[in-house]
Design a protein around this motif. Sequence first.
Motif, PDB file in Angstrom:
ATOM      1  N   GLY A 191      32.272  47.350  43.882  1.00 21.41           N
ATOM      2  CA  GLY A 191      32.089  48.671  43.301  1.00 21.41           C
ATOM      3  C   GLY A 191      33.253  49.594  43.641  1.00 21.41           C
ATOM      4  N   ALA A 192      33.991  50.011  42.621  1.00 21.49           N
ATOM      5  CA  ALA A 192      35.100  50.948  42.839  1.00 21.49           C
ATOM      6  C   ALA A 192      34.669  52.308  42.301  1.00 21.49           C
ATOM      7  CB  ALA A 192      36.369  50.458  42.157  1.00 21.49           C
ATOM      8  N   ALA A 216      45.908  51.793  52.604  1.00 22.20           N
ATOM      9  CA  ALA A 216      46.873  52.559  53.395  1.00 22.20           C
ATOM     10  C   ALA A 216      47.022  51.970  54.790  1.00 22.20           C
ATOM     11  CB  ALA A 216      46.432  54.018  53.485  1.00 22.20           C
ATOM     12  N   ALA A 217      45.899  51.453  55.348  1.00 25.88           N
ATOM     13  CA  ALA A 217      45.928  50.907  56.700  1.00 25.88           C
ATOM     14  C   ALA A 217      46.621  49.552  56.767  1.00 25.88           C
ATOM     15  CB  ALA A 217      44.494  50.768  57.235  1.00 25.88           C
ATOM     16  N   GLY A 218      46.875  48.955  55.600  1.00 24.35           N
ATOM     17  CA  GLY A 218      47.591  47.684  55.598  1.00 24.35           C
ATOM     18  C   GLY A 218      46.711  46.460  55.699  1.00 24.35           C
ATOM     19  N   VAL A 219      45.435  46.573  55.254  1.00 26.99           N
ATOM     20  CA  VAL A 219      44.587  45.372  55.176  1.00 26.99           C
ATOM     21  C   VAL A 219      45.260  44.423  54.183  1.00 26.99           C
ATOM     22  CG1 VAL A 219      42.349  44.490  54.407  1.00 26.99           C
ATOM     23  CG2 VAL A 219      42.463  46.545  55.827  1.00 26.99           C
ATOM     24  N   GLY A 220      45.585  43.222  54.635  1.00 28.09           N
ATOM     25  CA  GLY A 220      46.479  42.328  53.896  1.00 28.09           C
ATOM     26  C   GLY A 220      46.017  41.885  52.522  1.00 28.09           C
ATOM     27  N   THR A 221      44.712  41.586  52.399  1.00 29.71           N
ATOM     28  CA  THR A 221      44.182  41.167  51.100  1.00 29.71           C
ATOM     29  C   THR A 221      42.935  41.988  50.793  1.00 29.71           C
ATOM     30  OG1 THR A 221      44.951  38.925  51.545  1.00 29.71           O
ATOM     31  CG2 THR A 221      43.396  39.198  49.737  1.00 29.71           C
ATOM     32  N   ILE A 222      42.971  42.677  49.665  1.00 29.11           N
ATOM     33  CA  ILE A 222      41.826  43.494  49.268  1.00 29.11           C
ATOM     34  C   ILE A 222      41.372  43.058  47.876  1.00 29.11           C
ATOM     35  CG2 ILE A 222      40.989  45.830  48.774  1.00 29.11           C
ATOM     36  CD1 ILE A 222      43.088  46.919  50.668  1.00 29.11           C
ATOM     37  N   GLY A 223      40.108  42.645  47.784  1.00 27.66           N
ATOM     38  CA  GLY A 223      39.533  42.317  46.478  1.00 27.66           C
ATOM     39  C   GLY A 223      38.687  43.486  45.995  1.00 27.66           C
ATOM     40  N   ILE A 224      38.718  43.727  44.682  1.00 25.16           N
ATOM     41  CA  ILE A 224      37.908  44.806  44.097  1.00 25.16           C
ATOM     42  C   ILE A 224      37.146  44.218  42.926  1.00 25.16           C
ATOM     43  CG2 ILE A 224      37.941  47.144  43.139  1.00 25.16           C
ATOM     44  CD1 ILE A 224      41.017  47.129  43.827  1.00 25.16           C
ATOM     45  N   ILE A 225      35.819  44.258  42.998  1.00 27.38           N
ATOM     46  CA  ILE A 225      35.060  43.782  41.839  1.00 27.38           C
ATOM     47  C   ILE A 225      34.247  44.926  41.247  1.00 27.38           C
ATOM     48  CG2 ILE A 225      33.265  42.763  43.364  1.00 27.38           C
ATOM     49  CD1 ILE A 225      32.796  40.726  41.006  1.00 27.38           C
ATOM     50  N   ASP A 226      34.461  45.179  39.960  1.00 26.90           N
ATOM     51  CA  ASP A 226      33.724  46.221  39.231  1.00 26.90           C
ATOM     52  C   ASP A 226      33.876  45.970  37.740  1.00 26.90           C
ATOM     53  OD1 ASP A 226      32.614  48.625  38.179  1.00 26.90           O
ATOM     54  OD2 ASP A 226      33.080  49.644  40.052  1.00 26.90           O
ATOM     55  N   PHE A 227      32.765  45.984  37.053  1.00 24.29           N
ATOM     56  CA  PHE A 227      32.791  45.726  35.610  1.00 24.29           C
ATOM     57  C   PHE A 227      32.880  47.024  34.801  1.00 24.29           C
ATOM     58  CE2 PHE A 227      30.753  44.569  31.502  1.00 24.29           C
ATOM     59  CZ  PHE A 227      31.587  43.504  31.184  1.00 24.29           C
ATOM     60  N   ASP A 228      32.586  48.129  35.459  1.00 25.89           N
ATOM     61  CA  ASP A 228      32.433  49.415  34.782  1.00 25.89           C
ATOM     62  C   ASP A 228      33.780  50.008  34.356  1.00 25.89           C
ATOM     63  OD1 ASP A 228      31.053  51.522  33.793  1.00 25.89           O
ATOM     64  OD2 ASP A 228      30.315  52.276  35.716  1.00 25.89           O
ATOM     65  N   VAL A 229      33.720  50.979  33.455  1.00 24.80           N
ATOM     66  CA  VAL A 229      34.935  51.690  33.049  1.00 24.80           C
ATOM     67  C   VAL A 229      34.860  53.147  33.525  1.00 24.80           C
ATOM     68  CG1 VAL A 229      35.434  50.270  31.041  1.00 24.80           C
ATOM     69  CG2 VAL A 229      33.933  52.248  30.810  1.00 24.80           C
ATOM     70  N   VAL A 230      36.023  53.772  33.644  1.00 24.99           N
ATOM     71  CA  VAL A 230      36.088  55.149  34.142  1.00 24.99           C
ATOM     72  C   VAL A 230      35.634  56.120  33.057  1.00 24.99           C
ATOM     73  CG1 VAL A 230      37.584  56.930  35.110  1.00 24.99           C
ATOM     74  CG2 VAL A 230      38.050  54.519  35.599  1.00 24.99           C
ATOM     75  N   GLU A 267      34.827  42.232  36.509  1.00 20.53           N
ATOM     76  CA  GLU A 267      33.610  41.565  36.070  1.00 20.53           C
ATOM     77  C   GLU A 267      32.433  42.024  36.930  1.00 20.53           C
ATOM     78  OE1 GLU A 267      33.769  37.281  37.628  1.00 20.53           O
ATOM     79  OE2 GLU A 267      35.869  37.909  37.613  1.00 20.53           O
ATOM     80  N   LYS A 268      31.253  41.580  36.542  1.00 22.75           N
ATOM     81  CA  LYS A 268      30.050  41.959  37.255  1.00 22.75           C
ATOM     82  C   LYS A 268      29.796  40.976  38.388  1.00 22.75           C
ATOM     83  CE  LYS A 268      25.697  43.567  35.498  1.00 22.75           C
ATOM     84  NZ  LYS A 268      24.964  43.787  34.264  1.00 22.75           N
ATOM     85  N   LEU A 269      29.347  41.485  39.532  1.00 24.50           N
ATOM     86  CA  LEU A 269      28.926  40.582  40.600  1.00 24.50           C
ATOM     87  C   LEU A 269      27.564  40.017  40.216  1.00 24.50           C
ATOM     88  CD1 LEU A 269      29.774  39.665  43.563  1.00 24.50           C
ATOM     89  CD2 LEU A 269      27.922  41.163  44.274  1.00 24.50           C
TER      90      LEU A 269
END
Lengths: 365, 77
Positions: free
Chosen positions: A30-31, A44-58, A100-102
């Motif tokens: 969810g973004a 910003a903190a430098g977490v090496g791999t970030i996944g974002i899952i969200d099917f919705d539109v702004v 996509e949707k989870l």
Amino acid sequence: MDRYNRHIILSEIGQKGQDKLSKAKVLVVGAGGLGCPVLQYLAAAGVGTIGIIDFDVVEKSNLQRQILFGTSSLGRNKATEAKRKLDDLNDSIKIIAYPEKLTFQNAIQLFNQYDVIVDGTDNFETRYLINDACIITNKKLVFGAIYKFQGQVSVFNYNNGPSYRCAFPNKPKKNAIANCSEVGVLGVLPGIIGTMQANEVLKIILGIGDVLSGKLLCYDALSYQTTILNIKKSENEIQKVLLNKVDFNKQELNNSCKVEDFESSIKEFVILDNVQFIDVRESHEQPKVEGITVTNMPLNSFLEHLDLINSEKKKAVFCESGIRCKMAVFILNKHNIHNCYSIKEGASEINSYIKELQNKGSNER
Amino acid sequence: MLVTIKYFGMLAELTNCNEETIEFSGSYISELLEVLFLKYSNLKDKPFQVAQNNELVPIKTKLINQEIVLLPPFSGG
């Protein structure tokens, strides 16, 4: 490493801690209101791999609190748009967008690729899905949820700690509690709660401080009253999920804001009269579809053209690869426009099918 | 004895107060809830958990504290 200097000079973090961050993999589900601040701080903190899952539109009503997005984001998928903003914020990390949707079908495989899962969703169905998938894959879950001026934060499934079901064993019935799209929410509240979630993620990765495991932090933005309630682990609740493990992916989401996922083929439509064909590609994209009447509604300005929709007809929506049209059907459903179908074929395939039909027609004559 | 009940989230809207103190003579949390259900007929249909001594507890727990929290789950994000 100028970028992380203010981390590295902290004795609690140092270069060692910063290396832990850069090796960490975090998935944010969810973004939205919670996901945006979580993502911003983790990137910003430098977490090496970030996944974002969200099917919705702004949508415009999101901008009051979903601070990664701006006017130019309207109509775009939240996961890909968040990635676009975060790539600029930190180009030294890997950001993966899943537009996509989870679901019960993709959750396990996706969670297995990450160390920590962050819940930034807006409905109980997905929250229980995330919790159960975290139990099955043994992933730490950083939970956050909001209502009007109040929020809840916790860390579940941490070092054998309790899960969301240990605090709330019964999934509320549909519509028992409204969500943010139906009730108001103070814009800054998800900012506060999401930032607390980001804090928990960093603490977990760095191994510092007291993680909110076995505790539910309840926050009231109006009074600043903060209550921390202890949660007892219920082996029974956790075992129930594990016993159901093999059938996990056979379950279906039962969302209150349900999306009709009607994928169809062009072959189902061209012979029918009562159909509006909608092309959601941008105006420069080729080839144009010929031989049928087409309404052009490019996805990037889709919301501005909703008045072109013919409510009397079936809507057959197409694009180039069958992905954007699904997004368009999702938006239409969200605006209470139903009887919409996404066409799996792209524009060129549609053209050849229509040509084939026309040739058949002239041969028979 | 006098028991103070704190309502979180939408429960405060339903009861029209953030907290209240009532006179109660029973011994279990479930009995206290029955009293509240009589007072607020809509409360029974709402999902919530109960905390006593800052700990989430089952409703069949004996009432030992004079302060109880009624906490609904939040779905928003």
